[in-house]
Write an enzyme that holds these catalytic residues in place. Structure first.
Site, PDB file in Angstrom:
ATOM      1  N   ASN A 161      26.584 -58.559   7.171  1.00 16.54           N
ATOM      2  CA  ASN A 161      27.394 -59.282   8.287  1.00 16.54           C
ATOM      3  C   ASN A 161      28.962 -58.993   8.353  1.00 16.54           C
ATOM      4  OD1 ASN A 161      27.965 -60.783   5.713  1.00 16.54           O
ATOM      5  ND2 ASN A 161      28.224 -62.892   6.725  1.00 16.54           N
ATOM      6  N   GLY A 237      25.408 -61.551  -0.942  1.00 19.13           N
ATOM      7  CA  GLY A 237      24.073 -61.642  -0.351  1.00 19.13           C
ATOM      8  C   GLY A 237      23.573 -63.080  -0.310  1.00 19.13           C
ATOM      9  N   SER A 238      22.093 -63.035  -0.230  1.00 19.06           N
ATOM     10  CA  SER A 238      21.477 -64.791  -0.293  1.00 19.06           C
ATOM     11  C   SER A 238      21.442 -64.966  -1.841  1.00 19.06           C
ATOM     12  CB  SER A 238      20.205 -64.380   0.160  1.00 19.06           C
ATOM     13  OG  SER A 238      19.460 -63.245  -0.745  1.00 19.06           O
ATOM     14  N   GLU A 258      28.329 -63.514  -4.867  1.00 22.05           N
ATOM     15  CA  GLU A 258      29.061 -64.441  -3.640  1.00 22.05           C
ATOM     16  C   GLU A 258      27.716 -64.450  -2.752  1.00 22.05           C
ATOM     17  OE1 GLU A 258      31.768 -65.718  -3.752  1.00 22.05           O
ATOM     18  OE2 GLU A 258      32.519 -64.633  -5.343  1.00 22.05           O
ATOM     19  N   CYS A 292      29.050 -66.282   6.144  1.00 23.28           N
ATOM     20  CA  CYS A 292      28.846 -67.142   4.995  1.00 23.28           C
ATOM     21  C   CYS A 292      29.406 -68.353   4.839  1.00 23.28           C
ATOM     22  CB  CYS A 292      28.869 -66.299   3.598  1.00 23.28           C
ATOM     23  SG  CYS A 292      30.798 -65.616   3.433  1.00 23.28           S
ATOM     24  N   GLU A 472      36.724 -63.206  -5.965  1.00 23.45           N
ATOM     25  CA  GLU A 472      36.918 -62.020  -5.228  1.00 23.45           C
ATOM     26  C   GLU A 472      38.433 -62.338  -4.541  1.00 23.45           C
ATOM     27  OE1 GLU A 472      32.919 -59.837  -3.841  1.00 23.45           O
ATOM     28  OE2 GLU A 472      33.988 -61.123  -2.359  1.00 23.45           O
TER      29      GLU A 472
END
Ligand code: NAD
Length: 491
Positions: A161, A237-238, A258, A292, A472
């Site tokens: 994304n 990611g997921s 994340e 997200c 991050e």
């Protein structure tokens, strides 16, 4: 260069970048990167790498580590600055590619490249200021200090994304602090990440310091995650994939995960409703709901529920859906066929458990015929137990949930396994003060969208949205990539 057009079809073929060379994967197999706005358009052909390629990339990164960590920080920083300039100079061209591979608008795609360049510039400076501390002690002849050191080989795994800005905010602090990197982008949008690697190559990064391996998680994943040389993994990611990776590594490997979100926007009785609608639309529907930090739940109190809903529907009726290449569109396609199927299945689930007020249908007429388009959807009468209130959908779907008052809104907002971003719309300073204290989220917004974060500020979630390790982004983003050695030096 990274790409050579294949003779037969003029589809560019892109290599891996391992140990300073662009090359085919060991099997020679490739996969296609498809434009979600028009699936007849193949953006590029990429290496379907396997474990052997992953192992080579890790070995190259391990071999390059001593040389890179010994390079003066100022020289490493100069490479980041040059790579940033390359991204800026090519931002318009790379943005077109990003739009073709992921679907977001050209404007957002260009912003993403420029923001990535900004991230490289930020870490070029910031990493040079990251030192250790000295510690007072009782021995006048002894100096005690903490010395920061890079970790070694870092694996970076990213989603589709934000295919350049997410890798940039991981790779830049890793390299700036002296680590070497193995990078696997998402197979659904690998080209923008490859352009980031190309920027470093053009800037003269020494061989082996940054390696790119494209391919499926099942094929490449274990080789770049479980190798003993890998000292840290930064993954976005997921939640399911993050949990799997986190479990598969030894205690010697640091992880920064994340993950997903189910982000709430609370609309209070004193809210500016036009602002609330604006924030709902921007937070919930920009990127077609595939951020997200995207808004997916709106908790609204009874005093303004009807007025807010009416204004929201008026706005949603006017939203324009179309290709990211066409100026003025509010939403583009979903990024992948899988995403399209997931969103459509949640629309059906939602129709069975709540009330669909608008949208939700797949768009297939005319220009939509070959793309993954869904009309933005709003559900009302959603309650906490419903799946559309609990599960991450990652699409243009808003669930309106009634909350009795502030306390009920907070309880409902927190009643989720996730904790990435949350926002409130209010003019009341008491709510403004309470909200950051009461809400369980890593990013808290007041009268702003749940989406968006600054390059120079920390970013991450709580609960199932992140590992509880290191943030991050910003200066905090450097911490993950270094460890402290404590030195006691007598005379
Ligand atoms: P995904 O988990 O399917 O894939 C992400 C990346 O991980 C891809 O490169 C994939 O190939 C790789 N991968 C998956 N399983 C792996 C394994 N076992 N070993 C090694 N690599 C593996 O996610 P996606 O569909 O690409 O992205 C959407 C998800 O990302 C959503 O859940 C979204 O919330 C999340 N996301 C989170 C943030 C954040 O900062 N918290 C930002 C963007 C996206």
């Amino acid at each position: 260069m990274a790409a050579v057009p294949s003779a037969s079809e003029r589809i560019p073929v892109f290599g891996n970048y391992i140990d300073g060379a662009w090359a085919e994967g060991s099997s020679g197999a490739t996969f296609d990167n498809v434009n979600p706005a028009d699936t007849r358009d193949i953006v590029g052909r990429f290496q379907a790498s396997g474990a052997e390629d992953g192992r080579r990339a890790v070995a190259a990164a391990a071999a390059a580590f001593d040389g890179w960590r010994a390079m003066p920080p100022g020289k490493r920083a100069a490479i980041l600055v040059q790579a940033a300039a390359y991204l800026e100079a090519n931002a318009a061209r790379f943005a077109e590619e990003l739009t073709r591979e992921e679907g977001k608008s050209l404007g957002l795609a260009k912003d993403e490249f420029l923001r990535s360049a900004q991230t490289l510039r930020f870490y070029a400076v910031e990493a040079q200021t990251l030192g250790g501390e000295t510690y007072p002690n009782d021995d006048p002849a002894m100096l005690v200090y903490g010395q920061r050191e890079p970790l070694g080989v870092v694996t970076v795994i990213s989603p589709w994304n934000f295919p350049v800005s997410i890798p940039a905010r991981k790779i830049a602090p890793a390299l700036a602090t002296g680590n070497t990197v193995v990078f696997k982008p998402s197979s659904d949008a690998p080209l923008s990440g490859l352009r980031l690697v190309e920027a470093f190559v053009e800037a003269g990064i020494p061989k082996g310091v940054l390696n790119l391996v494209t391919g499926g998680a099942g094929q490449v994943g274990p080789a770049i995650v479980e190798a003993p040389e890998v000292r840290a993994i930064s993954f976005t990611g997921s939640t399911a994939a993050g949990r799997q990776i986190h479990k598969s590594v030894d205690i010697t490997t640091r992880t920064q995960m994340e993950l997903g979100g189910k982000n709430p926007l609370i609309v209070m009785e004193d809210a500016d409703l036009d602002l609330a609608v604006d924030l709902t639309v921007k937070g919930g529907f920009s990127l077609s709901g595939q951020a997200c930090t995207g808004t997916s739940r709106v908790l609204v109190v009874p005093q303004v529920r009807a007025a807010y809903t009416e204004k929201l529907l008026a706005r949603v009726r006017g939203l324009k859906v179309g290709s990211g290449m066409t100026p003025g569109m509010d939403l583009g396609p979903l990024a992948t066929r899988k995403q399209l199927e997931t969103v459509l299945s949640y629309i059906e689930i939602g129709k069975a458990e709540a009330r669909l007020l608008i949208g939700g249908e797949r768009l297939t007429d005319g220009d939509f015929a070959h793309g993954y388009y869904v009309a933005p959807a709003v559900f009302a009468d959603v309650t906490q137990d419903m799946r559309i209130a609990r599960e991450e959908i990652f699409g243009p779907v808003i669930a309106i949930i009634e909350a009795a008052d502030y306390a009920d809104a907070i309880a409902k907002a927190n009643d989720t396994e996730y904790g990435l971003a949350a926002a409130i719309v209010t003019r009341n300073p008491v709510y403004m003060h309470r909200f950051p204290l009461d809400i369980q989220a890593g990013t808290v917004k007041i009268n702003r969208t749940t989406t968006g974060n600054l390059v120079n500020a920390p970013f991450g979630g709580v609960k199932q949205s992140s590992t509880s390790t290191f943030r991050e982004s910003g200066r905090a983003g450097l911490e993950f990539y270094t460890q402290i050695k404590t030195v006691y030096r007598g005379v």
